[in-house]
Design an enzyme around this catalytic site. Structure first.
Site, PDB file in Angstrom:
ATOM      1  N   ARG A  49      -8.478  -9.114  20.029  1.00 38.83           N
ATOM      2  CA  ARG A  49      -7.654 -10.203  19.535  1.00 38.83           C
ATOM      3  C   ARG A  49      -6.341 -10.236  20.310  1.00 38.83           C
ATOM      4  O   ARG A  49      -5.949  -9.246  20.941  1.00 38.83           O
ATOM      5  CB  ARG A  49      -7.395 -10.016  18.040  1.00 38.83           C
ATOM      6  CG  ARG A  49      -8.649 -10.095  17.194  1.00 38.83           C
ATOM      7  CD  ARG A  49      -8.384  -9.731  15.760  1.00 38.83           C
ATOM      8  NE  ARG A  49      -7.966  -8.340  15.619  1.00 38.83           N
ATOM      9  CZ  ARG A  49      -7.713  -7.756  14.459  1.00 38.83           C
ATOM     10  NH1 ARG A  49      -7.814  -8.445  13.337  1.00 38.83           N
ATOM     11  NH2 ARG A  49      -7.339  -6.488  14.407  1.00 38.83           N
ATOM     12  N   LYS A  51       2.094   1.001  16.405  1.00 38.70           N
ATOM     13  CA  LYS A  51       2.065  -0.211  17.224  1.00 38.70           C
ATOM     14  C   LYS A  51       3.426  -0.526  17.831  1.00 38.70           C
ATOM     15  O   LYS A  51       3.541  -1.405  18.697  1.00 38.70           O
ATOM     16  CB  LYS A  51       1.557  -1.392  16.395  1.00 38.70           C
ATOM     17  CG  LYS A  51       0.090  -1.235  15.996  1.00 38.70           C
ATOM     18  CD  LYS A  51      -0.366  -2.313  15.044  1.00 38.70           C
ATOM     19  CE  LYS A  51      -1.839  -2.134  14.699  1.00 38.70           C
ATOM     20  NZ  LYS A  51      -2.126  -0.843  14.020  1.00 38.70           N
ATOM     21  N   ALA A  69       9.707   0.043   3.192  1.00 30.96           N
ATOM     22  CA  ALA A  69       8.296  -0.156   3.523  1.00 30.96           C
ATOM     23  C   ALA A  69       7.938  -1.627   3.674  1.00 30.96           C
ATOM     24  O   ALA A  69       6.797  -1.947   4.021  1.00 30.96           O
ATOM     25  CB  ALA A  69       7.416   0.478   2.446  1.00 30.96           C
ATOM     26  N   GLU A  77       5.667 -11.615  -6.096  1.00 33.17           N
ATOM     27  CA  GLU A  77       5.715 -11.433  -7.547  1.00 33.17           C
ATOM     28  C   GLU A  77       4.479 -10.742  -8.120  1.00 33.17           C
ATOM     29  O   GLU A  77       4.619  -9.802  -8.918  1.00 33.17           O
ATOM     30  CB  GLU A  77       5.909 -12.787  -8.229  1.00 33.17           C
ATOM     31  CG  GLU A  77       6.008 -12.677  -9.744  1.00 33.17           C
ATOM     32  CD  GLU A  77       5.946 -14.033 -10.422  1.00 33.17           C
ATOM     33  OE1 GLU A  77       6.442 -14.139 -11.549  1.00 33.17           O
ATOM     34  OE2 GLU A  77       5.392 -14.967  -9.819  1.00 33.17           O
ATOM     35  N   THR A  98       0.818  -1.211   0.000  1.00 34.10           N
ATOM     36  CA  THR A  98       0.000   0.000   0.000  1.00 34.10           C
ATOM     37  C   THR A  98       0.854   1.264   0.000  1.00 34.10           C
ATOM     38  O   THR A  98       0.707   2.134  -0.860  1.00 34.10           O
ATOM     39  CB  THR A  98      -0.930   0.000   1.226  1.00 34.10           C
ATOM     40  OG1 THR A  98      -1.735  -1.174   1.192  1.00 34.10           O
ATOM     41  CG2 THR A  98      -1.817   1.228   1.218  1.00 34.10           C
TER      42      THR A  98
END
Length: 653
Positions: free
Chosen positions: A554, A417, A371, A324, A300
């Site tokens: 979670r 995070k 990234a 890929e 992204t």
């Protein structure tokens, strides 16, 4: 009788253009003759005497045909009656002047010049007035009898300025919507009328909704600051309205606007903020002729960085990714732009030091944007060693290769995070941050820095695509906790700020992006349901379509995220970027940790790896035993290990 009239009007509407023009011509002739019949009251003669008077007969013989010719010349019969607008007013003024002069000239040889002019003005004004009145009556009849009008959707226009009034005129040409009123924040406009519609204050919104059965509001506020625009949209969505976004004001005025251009607002509009175009910044000229490497180029953020760097004058762009399909997709997309940039797609992993050294040896790389990362908390939690290998050891390999190659700038893209982490993903990213700080100590010729920000709208695996899928299936929408919040930023804004922050670095900085206010995920779910045209099913609305279910936090998930480890930040030249200097490990200490973690990962020794991470990060507070998650992984079909999901109507306990 009513149906007969409707059929007659329908036949007129569907008649050829020449027939319609003939009807207008005929009724205009009647209108002009009616004005002539009113002349006895102007001249003081009786009607009979006037009609027998030779002067009046001359007047009728000259004024009527020439007036109709003037109206034809001014394109009165080329205009669609149902779309009378400002251009008609201009033509009417011109016709008034022409007809007044004509009438005055007819009477000029029979009376004084001043009296002839006065008579001409009266006759011209009466003529245009009667003709205009006839057209307005015809438009009203056509609108009432139009079968499409009965099914037109009532719509409210928010904003009574130029854009709002232009929108009303544009909507009159299409019977899909029926504007019923304006609402506006300006108290001086309240109770006034624009285009025949009353302007109401915002407090009357609910009453207008009930009165007209309104479900949709068009937001005609093109120049409003995005923060205020978002505030308005949030209120309207929360009130149950479907909000439509209006195109650019220029399109409304130019006639390029189509009703289909009205579009529902999306979450980018609702959560996004004012984005500053950074492409003209002088600092960005640094990229002219440079070679830039992007890891995770198919992801992204990586792909958006690539798109933006393509426009900043780079000579060469190395797209590095282990996936890929994603690498192929971004390479093809950029190649199709046909820009003078050499594109080099490289398949490889940042954990492969030989591959990295080869890439850096083949090219003189000026800047690296790192990234590539495993970022999904639940996946990394159940694949902890893979997460540590990719996020920490991969960053260490890449930073070392860049430092040895004397790359000018190295920018790590991190996450909120990583601040006081409670999960393996956050801990591995925090260690990656520390690895970059240690690399700065080892390699003085390279400027290392990191940029930390929160969630990106529309990124893979983010909450918004998941909510969209759940809403399309008819629900339920699953939220882990009623109080959970997250920061959000649009993809283009995040990439722009990463590029800018990387150029501001002098070495070792932590750049924090202004993420705005955190968003409550429960509110996000409610608004997305409302934007879809559905209603939340809860105690207050038992007939709603979509429920919200709570599933419980979670493993490793926080209720809220933070951006800073310490409390001190310093402003930078850019208002959305702040810099902090945080403590980092010494180079030797990091080298020892990387050595020990590499051995643990290669030996698949999860317990040792987790112990090393906890010792290295005193602020890492895992919410559970990761080894237990590995033994009892939570899957979408088996959430029982962490308790059953709570179904709370409307999302409230």
């Amino acid at each position: 009788m009513r149906h007969t009239g409707a059929r007659l009007i329908s036949r007129i509407v569907e008649a050829p253009r020449l027939v319609k023009q003939g009807l207008q011509f005929f009724f205009d002739a009647l209108a002009l003759f009616s004005v002539a019949c009113a002349l006895p009251w102007i001249s003081g003669l009786s009607f009979g005497d006037m009609m027998r008077h030779p002067d009046h007969q001359i007047f009728l013989a000259i004024y009527l045909p020439i007036s109709l010719c003037i109206l034809w010349w001014l394109d009165f019969y080329q205009m669609v009656i149902r779309r009378l607008d400002e251009s008609y007013v201009n033509r009417a003024i011109a016709a008034f002047g022409a007809l007044s002069v004509l009438a005055a000239l007819v009477y000029l040889d029979r009376t004084s010049g001043i009296k002839a002019l006065a008579i001409g003005l009266v006759i011209g004004g009466m003529s245009i007035g009667v003709i205009t009145l006839g057209r307005l009556l015809a438009r009203g009849i056509l609108e009432l009898a139009d079968p499409k009008a009965a099914g037109a959707e009532p719509i409210l226009i928010y904003g009574a300025g130029q854009a709002g009034s232009a929108l009303v005129e544009a909507l009159k040409s299409d019977r899909s919507y029926r504007p019923v009123a304006f609402v506006d924040d300006d108290p001086s406009l309240h109770r006034l009328k624009v285009g025949g519609l009353t302007i109401w204050p915002l407090r009357d919104l609910e009453r207008l909704k009930e009165r007209y059965g309104i479900k949709q509001i068009a937001l005609a506020l093109p120049s409003l600051a995005r923060a205020r625009r978002r505030e308005i949209m949030e209120r309207l969505v929360d009130d149950g309205f479907e909000v439509l976004s209006v195109p650019a004001f220029g399109d409304l005025l130019s006639g390029r606007f189509e009703v289909s251009d009205l579009s529902k607002i999306n979450m980018d509009e609702l959560l996004g903020r004012d984005v500053i175009d950074l492409t003209e910044s002088r600092a960005h000229r640094w990229f002219d002729g440079r070679t830039v490497l992007i890891t995770g180029a198919g992801g992204t953020i990586g792909s958006e960085l690539a798109r933006q760097l393509m426009t900043l004058g780079v000579a060469r762009l190395i797209l590095f990714d282990a996936a890929e399909p994603q690498l192929y997709a971004i390479h093809q997309e950029l190649a199709d732009l046909n820009l003078p940039v050499e594109l080099i797609p490289v398949l490889g992993s940042v954990t492969d030091p030989v591959r990295l050294e080869t890439v850096f040896a083949e090219r003189r790389i000026d800047a690296v944007f790192h990234a590539a990362a495993y970022k999904h908390v639940p996946l990394v939690e159940t694949n902890a060693l893979a997460g540590v290998r990719n996020n920490l050891l991969g960053t260490e390999c890449l930073a070392e290769a860049a430092g040895k190659a004397k790359v000018n700038r190295f920018t790590l893209i991190s996450t909120d995070k990583a601040v006081r982490p409670t999960n393996v993903m956050g801990a591995s990213k925090r260690l990656a941050e520390l690895a970059v700080g240690a690399a700065q100590e080892r390699h003085k010729s390279t400027i290392f820095s990191l940029v930390r920000f929160g969630n990106v709208l529309g990124s893979s695996g983010s909450v918004i695509p998941r909510f969209e899928e759940q809403i399309q299936r008819g629900g339920p929408v699953t939220v882990t906790h009623p109080e959970i919040t997250r920061f959000f930023m649009t993809i283009p804004e995040a990439a722009q700020l990463v590029i800018t922050a990387g150029l501001q670095a002098n070495g070792g900085e932590v750049f924090v992006l202004d993420m705005g206010k955190p968003v409550k995920i429960l509110d996000l779910a409610r608004r997305m349901i409302a934007l879809s045209g559905a209603q939340v099913k809860d105690r207050a609305h038992p007939d709603g379509e979509i429920e919200i279910h709570f599933t419980g936090l979670r493993p490793g998930e926080k209720l809220y995220e933070e951006l800073l480890i310490g409390a001190d930040t310093v402003e930078t030249p850019h208002p959305k970027i702040f810099v902090a200097h945080e403590n980092h490990m010494r180079a030797q200490e990091m080298a020892d940790l990387v050595h020990d973690l590499t051995q643990a990962v290669e030996a698949s020794d999860l317990e040792t790896a987790m112990r090393l991470i906890e010792d290295a990060l005193p602020d890492y507070t895992p919410s559970h035993d990761v080894t237990d998650v590995m033994e009892h992984p939570r899957t979408p079909r088996d959430a029982s290990a962490f308790g059953p999901p709570r179904i709370v109507p409307g999302g409230r306990d």
